[in-house]
Scaffold this motif. Structure first.
Motif, PDB file in Angstrom:
ATOM      1  N   LEU A  32       0.857  -1.450   0.187  1.00 30.75           N
ATOM      2  CA  LEU A  32       0.021  -0.083  -0.110  1.00 30.75           C
ATOM      3  C   LEU A  32       1.005   1.105   0.107  1.00 30.75           C
ATOM      4  O   LEU A  32       0.446   2.363   0.488  1.00 30.75           O
ATOM      5  N   ARG A  33       2.136   1.083  -0.691  1.00 29.31           N
ATOM      6  CA  ARG A  33       2.915   2.324  -0.648  1.00 29.31           C
ATOM      7  C   ARG A  33       2.968   2.856  -2.239  1.00 29.31           C
ATOM      8  O   ARG A  33       2.693   1.868  -3.146  1.00 29.31           O
ATOM      9  N   CYS A  34       3.820   3.799  -2.406  1.00 34.79           N
ATOM     10  CA  CYS A  34       3.912   4.324  -3.711  1.00 34.79           C
ATOM     11  C   CYS A  34       4.909   3.387  -4.357  1.00 34.79           C
ATOM     12  O   CYS A  34       6.005   3.037  -3.954  1.00 34.79           O
ATOM     13  N   PRO A  35       4.630   3.035  -5.648  1.00 34.13           N
ATOM     14  CA  PRO A  35       5.339   1.913  -6.551  1.00 34.13           C
ATOM     15  C   PRO A  35       6.889   2.600  -6.761  1.00 34.13           C
ATOM     16  O   PRO A  35       7.713   2.091  -7.032  1.00 34.13           O
ATOM     17  N   ALA A  36       6.774   3.806  -6.782  1.00 37.04           N
ATOM     18  CA  ALA A  36       8.006   5.019  -7.277  1.00 37.04           C
ATOM     19  C   ALA A  36       9.136   4.708  -6.067  1.00 37.04           C
ATOM     20  O   ALA A  36      10.426   4.505  -6.108  1.00 37.04           O
ATOM     21  N   CYS A  37       8.692   5.204  -4.974  1.00 40.00           N
ATOM     22  CA  CYS A  37       9.520   5.646  -3.847  1.00 40.00           C
ATOM     23  C   CYS A  37       9.503   4.562  -2.645  1.00 40.00           C
ATOM     24  O   CYS A  37      10.475   4.061  -1.973  1.00 40.00           O
ATOM     25  N   GLY A  38       8.351   3.825  -2.653  1.00 43.45           N
ATOM     26  CA  GLY A  38       8.024   3.001  -1.476  1.00 43.45           C
ATOM     27  C   GLY A  38       7.828   3.730  -0.088  1.00 43.45           C
ATOM     28  O   GLY A  38       7.684   3.089   0.824  1.00 43.45           O
ATOM     29  N   TYR A  39       7.553   4.965  -0.157  1.00 47.55           N
ATOM     30  CA  TYR A  39       7.225   5.504   1.216  1.00 47.55           C
ATOM     31  C   TYR A  39       6.044   6.182   1.306  1.00 47.55           C
ATOM     32  O   TYR A  39       5.534   6.005   2.388  1.00 47.55           O
ATOM     33  N   GLY A  40       5.515   6.906   0.258  1.00 49.18           N
ATOM     34  CA  GLY A  40       4.098   7.669   0.414  1.00 49.18           C
ATOM     35  C   GLY A  40       3.018   6.575   0.359  1.00 49.18           C
ATOM     36  O   GLY A  40       3.306   5.577  -0.483  1.00 49.18           O
ATOM     37  N   ARG A  41       1.858   6.987   0.773  1.00 48.84           N
ATOM     38  CA  ARG A  41       0.613   6.366   0.925  1.00 48.84           C
ATOM     39  C   ARG A  41       0.038   6.016  -0.453  1.00 48.84           C
ATOM     40  O   ARG A  41       0.090   7.177  -1.296  1.00 48.84           O
ATOM     41  N   MET A  42      -0.129   4.886  -1.186  1.00 50.15           N
ATOM     42  CA  MET A  42      -0.883   4.769  -2.388  1.00 50.15           C
ATOM     43  C   MET A  42      -2.344   5.226  -2.266  1.00 50.15           C
ATOM     44  O   MET A  42      -2.953   5.666  -3.315  1.00 50.15           O
ATOM     45  N   PHE A  43      -2.994   4.953  -1.136  1.00 50.34           N
ATOM     46  CA  PHE A  43      -4.507   5.077  -1.137  1.00 50.34           C
ATOM     47  C   PHE A  43      -4.653   6.311  -0.102  1.00 50.34           C
ATOM     48  O   PHE A  43      -4.155   6.316   1.034  1.00 50.34           O
ATOM     49  N   ARG A  44      -5.733   7.279  -0.464  1.00 49.85           N
ATOM     50  CA  ARG A  44      -6.143   8.269   0.217  1.00 49.85           C
ATOM     51  C   ARG A  44      -7.645   7.750   1.073  1.00 49.85           C
ATOM     52  O   ARG A  44      -7.940   8.263   2.046  1.00 49.85           O
ATOM     53  N   ALA A  45      -8.241   6.617   0.407  1.00 51.75           N
ATOM     54  CA  ALA A  45      -9.279   5.957   1.245  1.00 51.75           C
ATOM     55  C   ALA A  45      -9.088   4.277   1.113  1.00 51.75           C
ATOM     56  O   ALA A  45      -8.304   4.002   0.619  1.00 51.75           O
ATOM     57  N   TYR A  46     -10.040   3.542   1.488  1.00 52.36           N
ATOM     58  CA  TYR A  46      -9.955   2.090   1.375  1.00 52.36           C
ATOM     59  C   TYR A  46      -9.653   1.688   0.088  1.00 52.36           C
ATOM     60  O   TYR A  46      -8.560   1.041   0.138  1.00 52.36           O
ATOM     61  N   LEU A  47     -10.135   2.199  -0.957  1.00 51.26           N
ATOM     62  CA  LEU A  47      -9.547   1.780  -2.277  1.00 51.26           C
ATOM     63  C   LEU A  47      -9.742   2.824  -3.424  1.00 51.26           C
ATOM     64  O   LEU A  47      -9.524   2.697  -4.530  1.00 51.26           O
TER      65      LEU A  47
END
Length: 144
Positions: A32-47
């Motif tokens: 559930l992290r950014c595919p580019a950096c691995g640090y930021g959250r990918m989701f702002r809500a459940y999906l």
């Protein structure tokens, strides 16, 4: 009568651009992290995928996961839980109400937990393969 000219399509990204690691991107997305950096959250809500990464600024709104995550979730959970349901129904003598109540809750809970993980992995795959808008080209200029 004038001859119409047909504009040549823009080329896809060249070999000069570095390859993006597929498995690393998918694992970051599954976490559930950014595919580019691995640090930021990918989701702002459940999906709901965030428009961009909060850590590196990578745009994530280009994804086109659509119906693939539920399809893969149902397939994976079905292959794991259906043999367990069959095994438990043949070996455990439980009242039907308890038996089905337990398995319905188990199926729903496992699907709800697995769905964002699979969607994150698919968005990571799309990012790593430069699918849709992840290549830097506008969505209207992609070739199939």
């Amino acid at each position: 009568m004038p001859i119409e000219t047909i504009a040549a399509p823009r080329p896809l990204p060249t070999a000069a651009e570095p390859d993006r690691p597929v498995w690393q991107s998918m694992m970051r997305g599954a976490a559930l992290r950014c595919p580019a950096c691995g640090y930021g959250r990918m989701f702002r809500a459940y999906l709901k995928v965030a428009d961009e990464c909060t850590a590196c600024g990578e745009e994530l709104h280009h994804h086109r996961a659509d119906d693939a995550p539920p399809y893969f979730t149902i397939t994976i959970i079905g292959h794991i839980l259906l043999p367990l349901i069959w095994w438990s129904s043949t070996t455990i003598a439980a009242p039907p109400l308890w038996f089905w109540s337990f398995w319905v809750v188990a199926i729903i809970a496992s699907c709800l937990v697995t769905l964002p993980v699979i969607k994150g992995a698919l968005v990571g795959l799309q990012w790593s393969r430069r699918m849709h808008g992840f290549s830097g080209l506008p969505d209207s200029e992609h070739r199939m």
